[in-house]
Structures are given as C-alpha cells and as structure tokens.
Design a protein around this motif. Sequence first.
Motif, mmCIF file in Angstrom:
data_model
loop_
_atom_site.group_PDB
_atom_site.id
_atom_site.type_symbol
_atom_site.label_atom_id
_atom_site.label_comp_id
_atom_site.label_asym_id
_atom_site.label_seq_id
_atom_site.Cartn_x
_atom_site.Cartn_y
_atom_site.Cartn_z
ATOM 1 N N LEU A 240 0.891 -1.156 0.025
ATOM 2 C CA LEU A 240 0.148 0.006 -0.111
ATOM 3 C C LEU A 240 0.751 1.339 0.075
ATOM 4 O O LEU A 240 1.970 1.333 0.769
ATOM 5 N N VAL B 38 -5.163 0.300 -7.862
ATOM 6 C CA VAL B 38 -6.449 -0.223 -7.124
ATOM 7 C C VAL B 38 -6.340 0.523 -5.894
ATOM 8 O O VAL B 38 -5.379 0.946 -5.200
ATOM 9 N N GLN B 39 -7.631 1.264 -5.512
ATOM 10 C CA GLN B 39 -7.606 1.996 -4.439
ATOM 11 C C GLN B 39 -8.539 1.435 -3.193
ATOM 12 O O GLN B 39 -9.692 0.801 -3.658
ATOM 13 N N LEU B 40 -8.320 1.633 -1.952
ATOM 14 C CA LEU B 40 -8.999 1.073 -1.062
ATOM 15 C C LEU B 40 -10.192 2.002 -0.614
ATOM 16 O O LEU B 40 -10.027 3.169 -0.970
ATOM 17 N N ALA B 41 -11.112 1.231 -0.204
ATOM 18 C CA ALA B 41 -12.343 2.122 0.168
ATOM 19 C C ALA B 41 -12.346 3.082 1.162
ATOM 20 O O ALA B 41 -12.745 4.127 1.136
ATOM 21 N N MET B 42 -11.752 2.541 2.298
ATOM 22 C CA MET B 42 -11.541 3.453 3.404
ATOM 23 C C MET B 42 -10.198 3.224 4.042
ATOM 24 O O MET B 42 -9.952 2.379 4.977
ATOM 25 N N PRO B 43 -9.302 4.063 3.365
ATOM 26 C CA PRO B 43 -7.804 3.771 3.758
ATOM 27 C C PRO B 43 -7.606 4.427 5.406
ATOM 28 O O PRO B 43 -8.581 5.384 5.738
ATOM 29 N N MET B 44 -6.644 3.885 5.950
ATOM 30 C CA MET B 44 -6.470 4.366 7.451
ATOM 31 C C MET B 44 -5.527 5.712 7.230
ATOM 32 O O MET B 44 -5.706 6.527 7.989
ATOM 33 N N ARG C 251 -1.206 5.311 2.841
ATOM 34 C CA ARG C 251 -1.300 3.743 2.498
ATOM 35 C C ARG C 251 -2.952 3.785 1.926
ATOM 36 O O ARG C 251 -3.811 3.001 2.635
ATOM 37 N N LEU D 88 -2.731 0.520 -3.949
ATOM 38 C CA LEU D 88 -1.827 -0.701 -4.115
ATOM 39 C C LEU D 88 -0.816 -0.311 -5.321
ATOM 40 O O LEU D 88 -1.201 0.402 -6.166
ATOM 41 N N GLU E 102 -13.663 -2.197 -11.541
ATOM 42 C CA GLU E 102 -14.076 -2.042 -10.085
ATOM 43 C C GLU E 102 -14.699 -3.241 -9.516
ATOM 44 O O GLU E 102 -14.236 -3.714 -8.521
ATOM 45 N N GLU E 103 -15.332 -4.365 -10.492
ATOM 46 C CA GLU E 103 -15.934 -5.411 -9.745
ATOM 47 C C GLU E 103 -15.184 -6.781 -9.804
ATOM 48 O O GLU E 103 -15.477 -7.950 -9.535
#
Lengths: 345, 804
Positions: free
Chosen positions: B523, B540-546, B550, B553, B590-591
């Motif tokens: 990340l 590729v992106q996280l929906a809710m990154p911290m 990060r 990807l 996306e899917e």
Amino acid sequence: MQERLKELQTEALEKISTAADLKELNDIRVSYLGKKGPITEVLKGMGKLSAEERPKMGALANEVRDRIAAGIEEKQKHLEEAAVQEKLAAEKIDVTLPGRPVKTGNHHPLTRIIEEIEDLFIGMGYTVAEGPEVEKDYYNFEALNLPKGHPARDMQDSFYITEDILLRTHTSPVQARTMEKHEGKGPVKIICPGKVYRRDNDDATHSHQFMQIEGLVVDENIRMTDLKGTLEIFAKKMFGDDREIRLRPSFFPFTEPSVEMDISCKICGGKGCSVCKGTGWIEILGAGMVHPNVLEMAGFDSKKYTGFAFGMGPERIAMLKYGVDDIRHFYTNDVRFLKQFSIHE
Amino acid sequence: MFVSYKWLQEYVDLSGVTPAELAGKITKSGIEVEGVEVLNEGIKGVVVGHVLEREQHPNADKLNKCLVDTGAGEPVQIICGAPNVDKGQKVAVATVGAVLPGNFKIKRAKLRGEESNGMICSLQELGIESKLIAKEYSEGIYVFPNDTEVGQDALEQLNRDDQILELGLTPNRSDCLSMLGVAYEVAAILGREVKLPEPLVETTSEIASDFIEVQVDAKEDNPLYVAKVVKNVKVGPSPVWMQARLMAAGIRPHNNVVDITNYILLEYGQPLHAFDYDRLGSKQILVRRANDGEVIVTLDDAKRELTSEHLLITNGTEPIALAGVMGGANSEVQPDTKNVIIESAYFKGATVRKASKDHGLRSEASARFEKGVDPNRVRAAAERAVQLLAQYAGGEVLEGSVEADALQVEPAVVSVTLEKINRVLGTELTMKEVEAIFARLQFETNTDNDTITVTVPTRRGDITIEEDLIEEVGRLFGYDNLASTLPVGSSTPGHLSQYQNKRRLVRRYLEGAGLYQAVTYSLTNEAKATQYALEERKPVQLAMPMSEDRSLLRLSIVPQLLEVLKYNSARQNDSLAVYETGAVFLSNGEEELPEEREHLAGAVTGLWHSHPWQGEKKPVDFYVVKGILEGLFEKLGLTDKIEFRQAQKDGMHPGRTAEVLLSGNSVGFAGQIHPTVEKELDLKETYTFELSLKAVLEEEVSPLQYESIPRFPSITRDIALVADQGTAAGELKGIIKEAGGKLLKDVHVFDLYEGERMEPGKKSLAFSLKYFDPERTLTDEDVTKAHDKVLEAVKEKAGAVLRG
Ligand SMILES: [Zn+2]
C-alpha cells in the motif's frame, strides 16, 4: 710446477669462497679456467718435464681444474639460492591488510523463515500453494465459515476495495481455492506463505501488512493426533529438539476443534519469565481440524474426508527466534538490520 | 472476563486447587487464563481504624490532625490530607511498618511539625484503579460502614484477600461471560458439582401487572421481555463485598440498585436495567423500533439521533432506553428513587450490535447481548435481582412479573458416533468415557449402540454440530493425552513448482551479486503508486484507507526501494544495493479482482566497489546494473532472447535508460533515476531496474542439452569500425551477427574510442569475431569470405568502415 698448481688451487678456492655475487664468480671462472688462465700457463711449461712426469702432471692439472670448477658450481648454487631468497624477502606483503571485497547480499529474515518452513514441509510431502493478495470476500471469509455479519469478522478488521473485494486478512483463502481445485478428491497437502493485510496502526507489535504461512492436509482419515505429530516435528525443527509443545483449545471459525500451540519457553526453561509472561509457554500458532462447513463449501464430502490446518506468523517466529523486538524492522529494511541475517548457524 | 477466585467458590468447591493451579487447568481445557492478579499483593499492615478526633492541622490548611484507634494499644495521631476525613469514620489505616503497593513503606514521620504515625488510605493507595472507585471516594479516603470492627485487616474487609483470574474468551465461549458459566466450566474440568443460587423472594400482596403493562412490537428483536416491580427501595451504597466484587470485575460501584443489576450481569451473564417507576411517565412499557430521526437522551446526557434500525424501550410514546445499550436520562434511578422496574430481556445480538456500533457505546451489557445471552436465564436473573433488592435495598417485591414472551427455546440436540469421535481425534475412547465427559459438562445424553445423542443446554449456544461435541470430548479428555502421529495413506511428492524454484534461483543469484533482499509495503500513496509503472493502469484504491500514505496498491516496486535507499542514506549508508520480488496490482475494473503480477525490482546507489587502500573506488553505473541483469538472464537461459533498447521513462535519466525486451516484448526497464529525483531523495547517483518477473520466469526455455566440446580450433578476427556517434553498439553487433552466417559463433565489443583522434561526430568500436566450424578446421580463406561479408554489411547498413 706441482706446487704452483696447488698454489693456484688454494688461491682460486679462496677467491671462490669469498665471491659476493654471480658476476664475481664468473670472473673467477674465466680467470682460472679460461684458455688464458694461469693453469694453462703452467701447463705450457710441461715440455720441460720428463716423459714419465708429464702424464702425472697432466692428471694433476686436470684434478686442480675439476676442483676449481666444482667449487665454482657449488658456490653458484649457493649464490643463486640466496638471490631467490632475497627476491622473495623483498616480495613480502602484509597479510593483515583487508582483502578486495566480494559483494554479498542476503535474503530477508522473513524469506529465510518462510523458506525454512517450506523446505521442512516439502520434505514431508507438501507442495507450496500461492494465491492472490487481493481477494473476494467469498474466499477470504464465506468459504471459511465466516458468513457476513459473523462476529469473528471483527477480529480481523479488513481493508476493503469494494463490498466484495478486499486485501486478504489471512492466507486461508489459498486453502479454500486449492481445495476447490481438487474437486472433492484428496489428498491435499499444501503450505501457503504470503502477505496479508489488516487495519492495524503500525507499532512495535502491529503491522498493517505482515506475512503468514499456513498448512493444510485433507484426506480420508486425517486425525487430530496427526496434527499434533506434525506440529511437534515443526516445533522441534524450528526451535530446537529440547522444546516441548502443548495444544490448548481455542476457537477459529474455520476449524473445529481448534487449538493453539505453545512451545516451552527457551529463556526460562518453562519456569516462567517476562518473555513468556510467567506461564513458561509461548504461543506460536493456531490450528485445528478443518470445519465440515469449510470442507463442504470447497466440494469435499465431510463424512468421508477430514483434515487439519495450521497457520502462523513468520514475523512472530523471527522475533522469537532471533530476539527482534519491533515488527517494523522487517519493513523498514535498514541495512544494519538486514545484514545480520546473512549468517547461517 | 475477570473471575474472582473467592466468588467462584460459592458455586464450585475449589478446595485443594490453588488459583494458579486452577488457571493452568482452565487454560489447558479451553479458555486461556491470561493472568492471575493477587489483589492484596505487596500490601501489609493495613487495618480498620476509628477516627476518634479530627481537627485542622495547626500549620497547614489542607491537612487534618486525626486521633485514630487502630485496635492495638493507645490511639495514635495521624496527619491526613484527604478532604473527606472526619471524626467517627471507620477507615483503612496503614500503620507504621505497613507496606503499600510499589514497596512504599510507612514510617513514623513529622508533617509540618506534627507527628504522624501511619496513613489513612484511599482505595487508590490500596492498588485499586481510579476509574473503578465509587464517586464519593474517588477524591479522598475510603470510609467503611460504621459497624465494621476496628483492628480487622482492612484488605480482608474490602474483600481484597482474593485472586482474580483473567479469562481471554474466544467469541464462541460467551457462556463464560458469567460466573455461573465459569462455574459450569470449572466444575466440568474438576469433575465437581455446581451449586446454583436459589433466589427465595418474599412478595407483597400487590401484583406487578397492576402497576405496569408490557408490550413488544418488535418481537423479532426482542422475543422475551420480563419486568418486575420493586417498591420502596432505599437507594444507598451496596454492601462492601458486592462493591468489591464489582471493582474486581472491572465495574465501578454506584448505588445499591445499579450495583445489583451489574452484579446479576456478572453472576448470570444477563444484563438488566432498572427504571425509576415514578419517572417513567406512564404505566406502560412498549418495545419498538425507533423512527428515523427520533432522539433519545441517554443517561450519559448525550443526545442520540436514531434510525429505524435501532430498538427502543418506550413508555408508550417517549423513548426511555436504547435497548440493551444504555438507559435514558429521563427514567434513570436517582438517590431519591423509591419504586423501580427491573427489566430482564432477550434482545437479538445483531440489533444490539448495530446500535452499540452506531453510537460508539460498547458496554459490558451490550457485549453480552451481542454474543447472545442464555434465554433460559432471563427469568432467573430477574428473580435473583429482586431478591437482592429486597435484601440490600430494603425493597418490597411485587407478586409476579409482567412478560411479553414470543421466545421459542429449543435446546440443540446433536448426535455423534463413537467411531467418528475416535476417528477425528485419533483416540480409542470407550462410550463410557465419552458419557462421563458429557456428564461432567452436565449435558444430558442418550446412548444408542455406537451413537450418543446430546441435549445441549441453552447456555452453550456454541454447540450445534457433531464436531462441536468432538471438541468438548477432546478438550476435556486433554490434548496432552493425545498421541503424536503423522498422516498415513497415499504419499505425495513434496516439491516447489518450476516457477517457485526459479524465483528462489533469482533471489540467490541477486544476493550473490551483492543485493540485499528488501520487503516493502504494497500500500502506498497516489504519487508513488503509478510512478515507474511498467504499464499505465489506474491503481487499485482502498475504499476506506487508514491514511493517505497507504491508500492505493502499488503498480511498481521501484518507489518503495528508493524509499529504502533514502532511509539508509540518511543513516550513513549511502552505498547500497537492494532488490525485491513481489506483486504489483493492475486494476481490471471495479468489480473484478485486479491482476497481480510478480515483479522484480532493484536499486543500487553510491559506490558499487570500494577497496580504498589499493586505490579502487567505483561508483555504480549503468553497466553495473546491466551486467547484473545479463548474468541473471544467462542463468535463466534467456541471453539470446533479451535486448536492451535506448528508452525514455518518466523519472529516469533521459540518456541512461534502457527498455528490456524479451523475445521482442517489453518486460521492464533499467537505468539511472533522474537527477532531480536523486536530489529530492538526497541520494547519490542511483540506478534501478524493474522487470515483470512473471514474464521472465514463464518464458519457455528449451530443455538443457549437452553440446559437444569443439574438436577443431576457432579463428578470431578483430576489427575496429568507425561509425557515427549515434550508432548503437548493439545495432552494429546485430548487423555483424546476421552477416557473419553460420560460421560466426561469437561477437563482442572489446574497445570503444571517442577521443580527439576521431573525426568529429564519429567513434571507433572494436569487435572481436570468433569463427568456428564444428565439422572441420577452418581455413583462412573460409574466414575471409565470411568476414568480407561482415565488413560489407556494416558499411552498407550502418555506414561503418574499418578504421585506417
Ligand atoms: Zn519464560
């Protein structure tokens, strides 16, 4: 005449013995043994001798000549040897100076642990299975008996990408995928190493990315005693023959019964210390008999097949084995850290 | 769950089993005891004292001069700084010679000129956490009830002569979130009896249902609601032993009514709620889902907006509690409360979880509902609560309870064969032994030949299938008693795949070449995710990154390795070579799962070779990195399929970067990072490469086949060619190879000259050509023929001529 020859011999041998180098020696050779040398001169006076004495004197002269020649030869050998010695002495080097370095790198401590485990299990008939790090919710959770809304999903808060796609939280989806590929036929014997991800803040004991290595065996008649025996071999190979293991009941959604394996503490020998929090035992891995739901979902008949699975964290093992005190070291890649793992005990 | 050893003794005979031994046994049979706390550890010489006199310290405003009877000899003078100390109190006195936590020794002392023979203690000073201490004592000393005997061991009076077992409960063992549950577990482990409390309540002639009506609209969320009414309670402190048990379990005492509900929560695992009957505002309790936007003020005085997913207890109109989570401020029990309603209910776990999560209210109560309470304890808990209210709050319990009951409780009935138990565990147990184990658990069983059928008590909701029964047998039989075996049956060959083998070869080769293996994060941030990518794709992106850093990807490993070089450079290691193998992630939309492609990347900075005392010092250059890669391709049998071609790439030096082609397809790049990037990262000249390891390792390689060692000599011809500056050596080499035909076995560059002696714009490249025929000795004539063709070709195709 005879005396003169003896004189010459003595004189020559003396000069030979004091000759300092090869050149001087050569001069001596030329001056005594050459055609114009004193011996030849002496022999010129042989005409004055009687026929009886003549051969005697000839023999004597040859003898003198041979002695001088032998003397020169011997001396030459000496001088040559000395010259070699001198040359070698001059060539002396300081062997304590550092050598020309050969560049060496080495593998990461986590790779070292993982390969060691892989090799151990390969030797026991396992193959190494790998799978995607970005997974479907189905393989990461549902196929492992963790349906949506299952409270144990809280235990591993995850990084989602979409509702159905996430960064895998363990390497168990590889087990699910591998079993599915086997289409209900055993045996399955795999070891699955890889990176996994969880929503943790990075600190000394947590990392949002870490490694896991899991094992799975599915076949007819796999028993819990097989799990125990397998883990015992693993523990002794990784941590030393003198280590005891114990299985403690535990809970994982994908195994039933579930256990955790502890090994006896090396530091205190089981008496209890700060490393083992006074218990004498150190937790190493989780394991259990594959849950029938997991078998069935992957297409195995749970009445016919049983299996065991186990999983552990290479970071934790490396930390215990090498005394590493902060999990972040594994991902910072400080060369002063990496270098230390080039040694093979 | 914190379990008091002394309290547990009320339900199970623990004689002959020390707390430490008990902890060991519990851990071995199923629940990890994470620690055993000795409550009075490190405390000595604290007794109950009686404050006979108190007056202001003559020289200090905030100090009190007390005369205290400690039950031993003459009363002593003690200086005390607590604001709440007063004449007549029974208090905890650390006498001279006493030891308090932290090895704090009490000595005779003089405080502002006044002698002090000991210390009057607060609960904090006796080792109790501030957050667990009742409000009235949190800022001062603790005061015992007046009937406490002087001279007694104060810690005994406080029930601190106890040990607490800290249970680490896995989600399946929520049955042990209660003392009774733990009692059943311990009884099974020890093979002893469980003694349950038997609440006996005297009731008044009044009937509860005359006072309150209960209606549940949301039966799905709340299948069982039991209300009991207790009149004329006197709100005050609860008994010391009860407060002590609450504190030891991590709950702060409040008053007798609230404490009793919490005590039942600990004892039965059933959360209760007490409403002030007179503040209810109606004679009705109605349980329903909240309306969207409806508001409740909870007893922490927070206004909480609700949705229709939240369950409410109402008085018919107004909300009076957020079900299972927190009561409302409007109906809270107050010091002047007289009449109370005790609620004992079964709320659905998911409903409570939703509310507690949405409002950030996780409590002992909500945790128990979430995990599922024992439906068969709902009524018993209510009975027990009113018994204690009668006993310790002087309440009058009304006859009966008011219920809304739609709950269907069917205990699970599970069968398993002895054969299956033994097959899974690898044991040779008899049916008798198995029956004995279930008897210890107090599970009803029925045996029919090889099959045992178990009726599972509702308190053990975790047991639903035969494997669960097998686990019960296994853990109580003891895993220590299991044999160690290895799987029998068909043997399998253990091996690495060809790909895995080659990957290990790549790693060992690079390490042998001087590179350290790094492992970095997948990340990364937006800038780094795509920088140096081999293929242009959306990351590729996280929906809710911290964190922003990060959130995506990686598409390339190089930025991560440069980060590693930067880190080390800043720590006096500015000459370093690292590599990494790992996945990069290419979005498939996306899917879909992204494509994960394993890459190999390396980065080398600073000095490549350094041997100062012999005057050798060589910074890394392009040809170092290229050489490493060429060696790698050689090992993988790909030399003939690889081509390096001058290229441009963002972030790379425009003149010192090559694209790497494998069988004509681009598989990566190598070169110097752009000097501006070097500057940004504070790095010396740095070279890097990244390849699709997947492409490289999956390329078909012809099987290894021995080639006979030449029996005939070869002939070597060297040529120096003058060519345009821009002509690449690789290009000339290609032309030579093609023109040289079958006999030309090897061509390599051995000299490059670009000096003053050349015509401007020209350079000289010298090649060594090796001719060879495996069938015969070549003649000069043969070679000249081939060689002439070579010279012709380079002249024609690249304008290169022999250097005169
Ligand atoms: Zn220890």
